[in-house]
Motif scaffolding. Structure first.
Motif, short mmCIF file in Angstrom:
data_model
loop_
_atom_site.label_atom_id
_atom_site.label_comp_id
_atom_site.label_asym_id
_atom_site.label_seq_id
_atom_site.Cartn_x
_atom_site.Cartn_y
_atom_site.Cartn_z
N GLU A 22 0.81 -1.21 0.00
CA GLU A 22 0.00 0.00 0.00
C GLU A 22 0.85 1.27 0.00
O GLU A 22 0.47 2.29 -0.52
CB GLU A 22 -0.92 0.00 1.22
N GLN A 125 -7.67 -9.20 -1.09
CA GLN A 125 -7.45 -7.93 -0.42
C GLN A 125 -6.47 -8.13 0.71
O GLN A 125 -6.29 -9.25 1.21
CB GLN A 125 -8.77 -7.39 0.14
N ASN A 126 -5.82 -7.04 1.12
CA ASN A 126 -4.90 -7.19 2.25
C ASN A 126 -5.65 -7.09 3.57
O ASN A 126 -6.81 -6.64 3.62
CB ASN A 126 -3.75 -6.18 2.15
N GLU A 129 -7.09 -3.69 4.80
CA GLU A 129 -8.37 -3.31 4.20
C GLU A 129 -9.52 -4.06 4.87
O GLU A 129 -10.59 -3.50 5.13
CB GLU A 129 -8.35 -3.63 2.70
N ARG A 130 -9.29 -5.33 5.13
CA ARG A 130 -10.37 -6.10 5.77
C ARG A 130 -10.63 -5.62 7.19
O ARG A 130 -11.78 -5.55 7.64
CB ARG A 130 -9.98 -7.58 5.78
N SER A 169 -1.09 -4.73 6.06
CA SER A 169 -1.22 -4.30 4.67
C SER A 169 -0.28 -5.06 3.75
O SER A 169 -0.43 -4.99 2.53
CB SER A 169 -0.96 -2.79 4.55
N VAL A 172 -1.80 -10.52 2.08
CA VAL A 172 -2.94 -10.54 1.16
C VAL A 172 -3.67 -11.86 1.29
O VAL A 172 -3.06 -12.93 1.26
CB VAL A 172 -2.48 -10.33 -0.30
#
Length: 770
Positions: A22, A125-126, A129-130, A169, A172
């Protein structure tokens, strides 16, 4: 009319690499104008066509690859340090292939000289983000995911690489064939290489500039308090793992100076006490109080996970297979090390991915692998234990015996084997392929990733993947089955792109199909690489260069056998049975040479024993009349009579003389005490030089059997950490993890006498099971 196809990139040397994190790439939609032009071309590397811009940042940009399910990352700045880090990131992982590290398909430079990387495109998604979207995660799921990250870090630490930016981040979540979460660690842009000599891909690579003490790289909150004062070491990544668990379970970062347990930071999180202790130990402010290795962290984390796996847990596949670790993952299937709770044994569990299971051809291919393993038994092939491959099955799987070793590719890219080891490996693999061919099975996919080699003792090779086999007519005639497959139902499967791979035989690459001799070519290529550490090339006359040019110790018969496998025309190649015969002849040739050398050494030793070692001319000692003469006479008499003369000297040992003929009139006197001879008058027989010390890895491997016995005392998995100092021939520290007093004593005794050729300072961990 279509134009010529773009040249196929050379896959030799393609690497693994971490996708942009990111901090490096930010999604930008269409992106600013001119970025595509800045990349230098619409096609990079002569093959990879750039598609949509996926993201850009201050250092690099990432594009979709239009003709491959991948992403192309290109460095966009001219900064020399940034370029070095970008290039080194690929070099670090050149020889590492780990299921929880993202894979790189290619590295190179654009026409304008900018370095680029082609990465696998991760459909997920990483965890940061979750976390933002869902809030704190269930602690057991966090344990499962972080255990996978720890396994990837252990692989990095094993070759002297510290990631030093472990955080959510950079983790993944990608799809899996099971309901078990599956993650990959990304972004090695600031990784620290402890010793380039330990990174197998580093031959000829200048070391990276060392980060100055006081300059901290990484993300605040995920590096330890001592980071500004010490050079990066594995404890940095241990701290990052602890901070990652804490953040994912509580939604906040820990404060090492005012540490609060996770249960207090987030009441109701349900974190068990053993996980609390582990995270606290990983986040200890003082380095000496923190866990020293990721291996120890991983062992304790695994214990937490196992103790909380329930019968309905997603970590139990089909209600009986406990999924322990991911051994490998591809586009179609993934392979787990698993434990069958009912049968009480470890297995390799291969599971077809959901998307692949929806493709009829892939279902048939998967079923054929199980049938081939069922039909052919050989020590170098996995044994089929169980399978569910019916077309109606939602999650098809194959359970087979767990084979040990490292990939052949990792061996020949990082070094090579001795000729004797290549012979042993070649005989085992050729035997397995000959057994397949005898049953009408053509393998079609023999290469370094599909072969494991165990070098802990006598080399043992295993051909672990039969997923691309082709079945000939005689297979159906010989294979015992209740419901035979009629000829009209025998499906001809596609190649899966095998004809584009550089280990495929020339006739198959030309579209003429595979035969058993195609497997001969692929095996010969693999053995050539294991022996020489390089691919075969042709000289100016177009002839293949003999492996003896690279390895003079290679027996001529072995060189001839390998060259015979690599003929362009199948008719000029030996078949697999013939190759076995040639390898047997090479083994006999090597044994004869060894025997001849032993006989020659023995004859030289005998000749040495036959020499007369005389301290000075006899005339200078008064002939045979003095004390020395009497000693020689006494020895002569003993020899003539067939007796044995034993001397118990309290001073200098007597001088040895050959038996001599005695004058008839010379009386024999009793031996008298011998006066000490002057040191310069004594000529001692030359002693043989001591045998050379083995390499450190060879020395450790010789203790494998005893260390496995120690693991039995420990009750299972035993991790032993070895530390060597520069220039020392013994270990300065050996620590057993996961052991009790009895097994620790056993380990100390097993390694007490290990001696090896001095090497550079290094630390590594080995795993032993009963």
């Amino acid at each position: 009319m279509k134009g010529p196809a773009p040249p196929r990139p050379n896959v030799r040397g393609w690497t693994l690499f971490a996708v942009a994190g990111e901090d490096d790439v930010t999604p930008t939609g269409d992106g600013p104008a001119g970025l595509r032009a800045a990349a230098g071309a619409r096609v990079v590397g002569g093959y990879f066509e750039l598609g949509e811009l996926l993201g850009s940042g201050g250092m690099s940009c990432v594009w979709a690859c239009k003709n491959l399910n991948a992403a192309v990352k290109i460095l966009m700045v001219a900064d020399e340090d940034a370029r070095r880090r970008f290039v080194d990131e690929g070099r670090i992982l050149t020889h590492l292939r780990h299921p929880h590290l993202v894979q790189v398909l290619a590295v190179g430079e654009t026409d304008s000289g900018a370095p680029f990387m082609v990465l696998e495109r991760l459909p997920g998604q990483n965890l940061d983000e979750r976390l933002v979207r869902e809030g704190p995660l269930p602690w057991l799921e966090v344990v499962e995911m972080v255990a996978q990250v720890a396994a990837a870090l252990e692989a990095l630490h094993h070759v002297g690489v510290v990631h030093r930016d472990v955080k959510p981040s950079n983790i993944v979540v990608v799809g899996s064939a099971t309901s078990r979460p599956f993650v990959k660690l990304i972004d090695l842009g600031i990784a620290k290489v402890d010793a380039w000599q330990r990174v197998q891909s580093s031959a000829g690579v200048p070391p990276r500039h060392q980060t100055d003490v006081g300059k901290v790289l990484g993300t605040d909150g995920f590096y330890p308090p001592e980071a500004p004062l010490e050079r990066p070491n594995p404890r940095f990544d241990v701290f990052g793992l602890g901070a990652t668990i804490y953040l994912l379970c509580t939604g906040r970062l820990p404060d090492p100076g005012d540490y609060r347990p996770m249960g207090e930071a987030r009441p109701g999180s349900g974190v068990p006490p053993e996980l609390e202790r582990l995270v606290a130990d990983a986040l200890a402010p003082a380095p000496e109080d923190r866990l020293a290795t990721v291996a120890e962290f991983q062992r304790r984390l695994e214990r937490v996970r196992v103790e909380h796996v329930e019968d309905d847990s997603p970590f139990l596949f089909e209600g009986c297979y406990e999924l322990i670790e991911l051994l490998g993952a591809g586009a179609k299937a993934e392979v787990h090390r698993a434990y069958h709770r009912d049968a009480m044994r470890y297995v390799a569990l291969k599971i077809l991915r959901e998307r692949a299971s929806q493709e009829p051809e892939e279902r048939v291919r998967f079923a054929r692998e199980a049938r081939a393993l069922r039909a052919v038994r050989h020590p170098a092939l996995p044994e089929l234990h169980d399978c569910r491959t019916a077309m109606t099955r939602r999650r098809p799987y194959i359970a087979m015996s767990l084979m040990r070793g490292v990939s052949a590719r990792s061996i020949y890219l990082g070094g090579k084997l001795e000729p004797g080891q290549v012979l042993t490996v070649g005989q085992q693999l050729a035997g397995a392929l000959a057994a397949l061919h005898a049953h009408g099975v053509v393998h079609r996919d023999v290469h370094g990733h599909n072969v494991l080699i165990d070098l802990s003792g006598e080399p043992k090779a295993a051909l672990i993947d039969c997923g691309m086999v082709e079945l000939e007519a005689k297979f159906y005639a010989a294979f015992e089955q209740r419901y035979p497959t009629p000829p009209e139902a025998r499906v001809k499967l596609g190649t899966g792109g095998l004809e584009r791979l550089d280990w495929t035989a020339p006739e198959a690459r030309a579209g003429k199909g595979w035969t058993a001799k195609s497997d001969v070519y692929s095996l010969g290529l693999l053995l050539y690489q294991l022996l020489t550490g390089r691919r075969p090339i042709r000289d100016e006359r177009g002839e293949l260069v003999s492996p003896r040019s690279h390895v003079p110790a290679c027996p001529p018969a072995l060189a001839n056998a390998l060259l015979n496998t690599l003929a362009d025309e199948p008719g000029a190649r030996v078949d697999m049975r013939g190759l076995l015969a040639k390898l047997e002849a090479a083994a006999d040739e090597m044994a004869e040479e060894t025997c001849d050398e032993a006989v020659g050494e023995s004859e030289r030793a005998d000749a040495h024993d036959d020499r007369v070692a005389v301290a000075a001319p006899v005339a200078e000692r008064g002939g045979f009349g003095g004390a020395l003469g009497r000693v020689a006479v006494a020895a002569a008499i003993g020899a003539v009579l067939g007796g044995m003369v034993v001397w118990q000297a309290t001073r200098e040992p007597p001088v040895i003389a050959l038996p001599v003929s005695l004058p008839a009139a010379q009386p024999v006197e009793a031996p008298q005490p011998i006066k000490a001879q002057e040191p310069e008058q004594v000529v001692e027989p030359a002693s043989s030089p001591p045998p050379p010390l083995p390499t450190m890895r060879d020395a450790v491997s010789r203790a494998t059997a005893e260390l496995r016995r120690c693991s039995a005392l420990a009750g299972g998995l035993l991790l032993v950490e070895f530390e060597a100092a520069a220039g020392r021939s013994e270990f300065v520290r050996v620590q057993a993890h996961g052991s009790d007093d009895a097994s620790e004593r056993c380990v100390r005794e097993a390694v007490r006498t290990i001696r090896f050729a001095p090497t550079e300072a290094q630390t590594f961990t080995e795993e032993y099971t009963p």
